[in-house]
Design a protein around this motif. Structure first.
Motif, PDB file in Angstrom:
ATOM      1  N   VAL B  25       3.081  12.247  -0.357  1.00 26.68           N
ATOM      2  CA  VAL B  25       2.694  10.846  -0.168  1.00 26.68           C
ATOM      3  C   VAL B  25       2.458  10.560   1.299  1.00 26.68           C
ATOM      4  O   VAL B  25       1.483   9.907   1.686  1.00 26.68           O
ATOM      5  CB  VAL B  25       3.778   9.908  -0.740  1.00 26.68           C
ATOM      6  N   THR B  29      -0.992   9.186   3.018  1.00 33.97           N
ATOM      7  CA  THR B  29      -1.093   7.821   3.568  1.00 33.97           C
ATOM      8  C   THR B  29      -1.172   7.794   5.083  1.00 33.97           C
ATOM      9  O   THR B  29      -1.359   6.733   5.659  1.00 33.97           O
ATOM     10  CB  THR B  29       0.120   6.983   3.147  1.00 33.97           C
ATOM     11  N   PRO B  32      -4.708   6.335   6.429  1.00 32.93           N
ATOM     12  CA  PRO B  32      -4.894   4.909   6.133  1.00 32.93           C
ATOM     13  C   PRO B  32      -3.957   4.013   6.924  1.00 32.93           C
ATOM     14  O   PRO B  32      -4.355   2.917   7.338  1.00 32.93           O
ATOM     15  CB  PRO B  32      -4.592   4.816   4.628  1.00 32.93           C
ATOM     16  N   ILE B  33      -2.724   4.475   7.164  1.00 30.00           N
ATOM     17  CA  ILE B  33      -1.782   3.624   7.890  1.00 30.00           C
ATOM     18  C   ILE B  33      -2.241   3.418   9.322  1.00 30.00           C
ATOM     19  O   ILE B  33      -2.264   2.304   9.838  1.00 30.00           O
ATOM     20  CB  ILE B  33      -0.366   4.236   7.851  1.00 30.00           C
ATOM     21  N   ALA B  36      -5.022   1.087   9.327  1.00 34.47           N
ATOM     22  CA  ALA B  36      -4.563  -0.270   9.034  1.00 34.47           C
ATOM     23  C   ALA B  36      -3.981  -0.919  10.271  1.00 34.47           C
ATOM     24  O   ALA B  36      -4.280  -2.078  10.589  1.00 34.47           O
ATOM     25  CB  ALA B  36      -3.528  -0.233   7.913  1.00 34.47           C
ATOM     26  N   ILE B  37      -3.154  -0.168  11.007  1.00 37.85           N
ATOM     27  CA  ILE B  37      -2.547  -0.752  12.216  1.00 37.85           C
ATOM     28  C   ILE B  37      -3.645  -1.166  13.192  1.00 37.85           C
ATOM     29  O   ILE B  37      -3.634  -2.269  13.750  1.00 37.85           O
ATOM     30  CB  ILE B  37      -1.592   0.264  12.871  1.00 37.85           C
ATOM     31  N   ILE B  40      -5.844  -4.186  11.585  1.00 37.98           N
ATOM     32  CA  ILE B  40      -5.231  -5.456  11.237  1.00 37.98           C
ATOM     33  C   ILE B  40      -4.461  -6.039  12.408  1.00 37.98           C
ATOM     34  O   ILE B  40      -4.406  -7.243  12.591  1.00 37.98           O
ATOM     35  CB  ILE B  40      -4.343  -5.267   9.997  1.00 37.98           C
ATOM     36  N   VAL B  41      -3.858  -5.166  13.217  1.00 37.74           N
ATOM     37  CA  VAL B  41      -3.001  -5.692  14.269  1.00 37.74           C
ATOM     38  C   VAL B  41      -3.716  -5.715  15.611  1.00 37.74           C
ATOM     39  O   VAL B  41      -3.739  -6.725  16.303  1.00 37.74           O
ATOM     40  CB  VAL B  41      -1.730  -4.835  14.364  1.00 37.74           C
ATOM     41  N   THR B 119       2.182  -8.361  16.785  1.00 40.37           N
ATOM     42  CA  THR B 119       3.132  -8.353  15.667  1.00 40.37           C
ATOM     43  C   THR B 119       4.357  -9.167  16.040  1.00 40.37           C
ATOM     44  O   THR B 119       4.798  -9.165  17.184  1.00 40.37           O
ATOM     45  CB  THR B 119       3.606  -6.930  15.357  1.00 40.37           C
ATOM     46  N   HIS B 120       4.900  -9.875  15.081  1.00 38.11           N
ATOM     47  CA  HIS B 120       6.125 -10.628  15.329  1.00 38.11           C
ATOM     48  C   HIS B 120       6.737 -10.965  13.982  1.00 38.11           C
ATOM     49  O   HIS B 120       6.077 -10.912  12.946  1.00 38.11           O
ATOM     50  CB  HIS B 120       5.834 -11.911  16.096  1.00 38.11           C
TER      51      HIS B 120
ATOM     52  N   LEU C  86       5.477   3.501   2.174  1.00 37.79           N
ATOM     53  CA  LEU C  86       4.267   4.135   2.715  1.00 37.79           C
ATOM     54  C   LEU C  86       3.024   3.541   2.076  1.00 37.79           C
ATOM     55  O   LEU C  86       2.028   3.257   2.768  1.00 37.79           O
ATOM     56  CB  LEU C  86       4.327   5.645   2.480  1.00 37.79           C
ATOM     57  N   GLY C  87       3.082   3.333   0.762  1.00 39.85           N
ATOM     58  CA  GLY C  87       1.920   2.772   0.076  1.00 39.85           C
ATOM     59  C   GLY C  87       1.582   1.387   0.597  1.00 39.85           C
ATOM     60  O   GLY C  87       0.429   1.028   0.807  1.00 39.85           O
ATOM     61  N   GLN C  89       2.232   0.209   3.594  1.00 37.60           N
ATOM     62  CA  GLN C  89       1.622   0.306   4.921  1.00 37.60           C
ATOM     63  C   GLN C  89       0.157   0.666   4.804  1.00 37.60           C
ATOM     64  O   GLN C  89      -0.677   0.177   5.567  1.00 37.60           O
ATOM     65  CB  GLN C  89       2.341   1.368   5.745  1.00 37.60           C
ATOM     66  N   ALA C  90      -0.157   1.563   3.870  1.00 38.14           N
ATOM     67  CA  ALA C  90      -1.537   2.011   3.768  1.00 38.14           C
ATOM     68  C   ALA C  90      -2.430   0.950   3.156  1.00 38.14           C
ATOM     69  O   ALA C  90      -3.575   0.795   3.544  1.00 38.14           O
ATOM     70  CB  ALA C  90      -1.608   3.292   2.942  1.00 38.14           C
ATOM     71  N   TYR C  93      -1.048  -3.699   4.831  1.00 34.57           N
ATOM     72  CA  TYR C  93      -0.283  -3.647   6.069  1.00 34.57           C
ATOM     73  C   TYR C  93       0.228  -5.014   6.531  1.00 34.57           C
ATOM     74  O   TYR C  93       1.360  -5.118   6.989  1.00 34.57           O
ATOM     75  CB  TYR C  93      -1.116  -2.996   7.169  1.00 34.57           C
ATOM     76  N   PRO C  94      -0.518  -6.115   6.407  1.00 36.41           N
ATOM     77  CA  PRO C  94      -0.003  -7.417   6.855  1.00 36.41           C
ATOM     78  C   PRO C  94       1.293  -7.795   6.162  1.00 36.41           C
ATOM     79  O   PRO C  94       2.217  -8.324   6.783  1.00 36.41           O
ATOM     80  CB  PRO C  94      -1.130  -8.400   6.484  1.00 36.41           C
ATOM     81  N   LEU C  97       4.163  -5.862   7.565  1.00 36.69           N
ATOM     82  CA  LEU C  97       4.620  -6.404   8.844  1.00 36.69           C
ATOM     83  C   LEU C  97       5.657  -7.494   8.618  1.00 36.69           C
ATOM     84  O   LEU C  97       6.603  -7.639   9.379  1.00 36.69           O
ATOM     85  CB  LEU C  97       3.444  -7.005   9.604  1.00 36.69           C
TER      86      LEU C  97
END
Lengths: 322, 194, 202
Positions: B25, B29, B32-33, B36-37, B40-41, B119-120, C86-87, C89-90, C93-94, C97
């Protein structure tokens, strides 16, 4: 032979005519000088806030008694007193909804949920205040609240000024005499130090407040503030400004000695008053809030059952050579 | 004895199956993580800091080693021809944990261009205003990286948000960390950009 | 069979609804219910873990030696929690957080371990999944309900998913910020418990 032992004679006893109603009425009378001064100082809005606080507190008690199907206890004036003390801690410019929510929290969450008069572990008026201070800190900014008032003295709330500007820059701005005579910005019932002291002395003389709590409370304020002041006079203000500003005197005579949330034995009463006051000074000097009176007293309400277990030995117990 | 063996076998099999599953897993992932960071951030903050960048700071990002692991540097070409960079630091001790803070700096004059909270987990309506309402963070704009950017109560030049002193404090700590890193890393960054 | 299946499923929705009736798993209930979207996300994550851990525990219930059963349950639960983390986060993600530290804490959530020990280890896989689903949905609903009360009073909005606000108070509304702070969680939970007891009282 020890002759100081408490001896209680046999029944029948004679009721001295005192009642909850009498006690609460006397506390209300004692609070009047400070309130009247506040109303004269801040005008009709102050009267409105006080009246709304008292009436809404009483209405909340009626409603919660109806929901819980309990006997109406409104006649003992307890809720009226809660509303009055609560109103004294508000700025005169408080919006109506804040007063009503505050008394709702004070009476329902602070008192009725725990079982009504005499069963509350915290001072109900302070519970309501803590809710409001956490929710709308902006509305408790006394400088902003009274911005449209034209006063003939320093138009600054002493503790907020102390917090934001430091002790050095405000030394000499607030004369102790002015503070005692109410020449400061603050809540409706907390500015007139002399009136609060007179009310407190009246209550002590009538026996509704034991002297231990107010005296140790004031001693705690003075000693702790003085110690801070000695360590760094440029950073920490002297004891007088702490004693005569904010909610200090209101706390000493009306809030801390509340019956069911304060200790009943002598040593615990002294400890309770002293350390609540120390806590207040710590919050003012180190903490985030400009006035820690509300949270300081609430914190020691919480410690009350613990410190009140310091009590004299019951007669006949623990005697080895009887 | 039989029971003992069965205990050992069951636990061993269970944990190794679990370990295998998790490593699969994780490897699936991982990418993608990271995306995503970034998306999105960091990307929205970069876009707000350099609204008129002539290049794509996100595509041109490069890592730089620090003593606490690599950080991403986002270089941007400004409209007036100067080069600027942005990077993210963490402010310790917010009301609900660390506060991530993106600082954009003009490399020519060492001035802060703009800053954003990334981030907060601050209280909505109080500390969270630092992200939602740019009034507080706009105080940092055009300040020099060598100024004292602490709160006014501690001798700096920044007004705390009313009712959110703790968050304000955490953000000033993030800025101070950015100042420290910037001083330390500037030569390296210039080398990488040229 | 079908009847008991329905019974195991529906008991989680009212009769044994976790935070209110069982008063279990209070840590996430108090911590993440500042916004409806957080409550929903936490509830869905917990439901996922609950269903799969119940299924696996129930399938393995005859293999797992009773002396090390808690260790085995924890391994199973922790595996699914890590997969969820993990899923999340992938994919979302918001939300990750916002929930942050509370996702790993599902491992020690007493509801998950409690259902594994009290129900899944004694029943077949189908019933165990029904139980996990019922309790999980009940947990999600109560988190969302508590979060709705807190968010509405404390921030004046109701945010269901990733910033989608379905309801907003007027501009004159002064948010009762106490409710979205930590002490407000206790007060709101207590008042809701009182309300449920008032309704459930015969």
């Amino acid at each position: 032979m020890n002759n100081n032992k408490l001896t209680v004679s046999h029944a029948p006893f004679w009721h001295d005519g005192d009642s909850l109603f009498q006690m609460n009425l006397n506390i209300i009378i004692a609070a009047l000088p400070a309130i009247i001064f506040g109303i004269l100082q801040f005008g009709a809005p102050a009267l409105g806030v006080i009246a709304l606080a008292v009436s809404s507190a009483m209405i909340w008690e009626i409603i919660s008694n109806i929901i819980a199907r309990q006997k109406q206890t409104i006649g003992d004036l307890d809720s009226a007193l809660i509303g009055l003390l609560f109103g004294m801690m508000l700025p005169a410019t408080s919006p109506w909804w804040m007063v009503i929510i505050g008394t709702l929290v004070a009476v329902v969450v602070g008192k009725m949920i725990f079982g009504g008069t005499g069963a509350n572990p915290f001072n109900p008026a302070l519970v309501g205040m803590a809710f409001l201070m956490l929710s709308w800190p902006v509305l408790f900014d006394f400088d902003a609240a009274y911005v449209s008032y034209d006063v003939n003295y320093t138009a600054l709330a002493p503790l907020a000024a102390l917090k934001s500007m430091g002790a050095e820059s405000i030394s000499g701005v607030f004369a102790t005499g002015d503070l005692i005579m109410g020449k400061q910005l603050g809540a409706i019932g907390s500015t007139f130090g002399l009136g609060l002291i007179l009310g407190g002395i009246y209550l002590i003389l009538r026996g509704y407040v034991r002297w231990e709590i107010p005296v140790s409370f004031i001693a705690g304020i003075i000693i702790c503030a003085w110690a801070f002041n000695l360590s760094d006079p440029t950073k920490y203000a002297g004891p007088m400004i702490h004693l005569f500003s904010g909610y200090t005197l209101l706390g000493a005579f009306f809030l801390a000695p509340e019956n069911s949330s304060s200790p009943v034995n002598t040593i615990p009463m002294l400890l309770y008053g002293f350390f609540a006051a120390v806590m207040i000074i710590l919050m003012r000097n180190i903490g985030l809030y400009s006035d820690g009176t509300v949270l300081g007293i609430l914190l020691f309400n919480l410690a009350n059952p613990l410190i009140d277990s310091i009590r004299p030995k019951a007669l006949g117990k623990g005697v080895n050579h009887a | 004895m039989r029971e003992m063996i069965s205990m050992i076998v069951v636990l061993t099999v269970l944990t190794s199956v679990s370990g295998f599953l998790l490593s699969t897993v994780q490897s699936v992932t991982k990418e993608p993580i990271e995306i995503a960071i970034l998306n999105i951030v960091q990307a929205p903050a970069i876009k707000e800091i350099f609204p008129e960048a002539e290049n794509d700071p996100i595509a041109e990002r490069f890592p730089i080693e620090t003593e606490n692991g690599p950080i991403k540097i986002f270089p941007a070409k400004l409209a007036d021809g100067n080069t600027a960079i942005a990077f993210e630091t963490k402010g310790k001790g917010g009301y609900g944990g660390d506060v991530g803070f993106m600082v954009g700096i003009n490399l020519e004059n060492d001035q802060i261009i703009a800053t954003r909270v990334t981030t907060h987990s601050e209280t909505p309506g109080f500390g969270a205003r630092a992200k939602d309402d740019p009034e507080f963070v706009s105080q940092f704009a055009e300040k020099s990286m060598s100024d004292n950017l602490g709160l006014k109560s501690s001798g700096g030049s920044i007004d705390a948000m009313s009712g959110a002193t703790v968050t304000s404090m955490a953000i000033t700590l993030a800025v101070k960390e950015a100042q420290r890193l910037y001083k330390q890393l500037k030569p390296e960054i210039l080398k990488q950009i040229k | 069979m079908a009847q008991s299946l329905a019974k195991e499923f529906t008991k989680g929705l009212w009769a044994e609804i976790p935070p209110f009736r069982l008063v279990l798993g209070l840590c996430p209930v108090l911590a993440v219910t500042t916004k409806v979207e957080n409550g929903l996300g936490m509830g869905i994550a917990t439901t996922f873990v609950l269903v799969f851990s119940n299924l696996l525990v129930s399938l393995l219930r005859n293999i797992i030696p009773s002396k090390v059963r808690i260790a085995c349950y924890i391994v199973i639960i922790a595996t699914f929690v890590t997969i969820v983390e993990l899923g999340m986060q992938a994919l979302v993600y918001p939300l990750f957080l916002k929930l942050g530290i509370f996702i790993p804490l599902i491992v020690v959530n007493c509801i998950v371990l409690g259902r594994a020990e009290a129900f899944a280890s004694k029943n077949g896989p189908v019933l165990a999944v029904a139980d996990g689903l019922g309790i999980g949905i009940g947990f999600t609903l109560s988190l969302a309900a508590l979060a709705a009360v807190r968010e509405l009073l404390g921030a004046g909005t109701i945010t269901i998913w990733n910033g989608v606000t379905i309801f907003e108070m007027g501009v004159n509304f002064q948010p009762f910020a106490f409710m979205v702070q930590a002490p407000g969680a206790f007060v709101a939970l207590g008042l809701m418990l009182a309300g449920m007891n008032l309704i459930g009282k015969k």
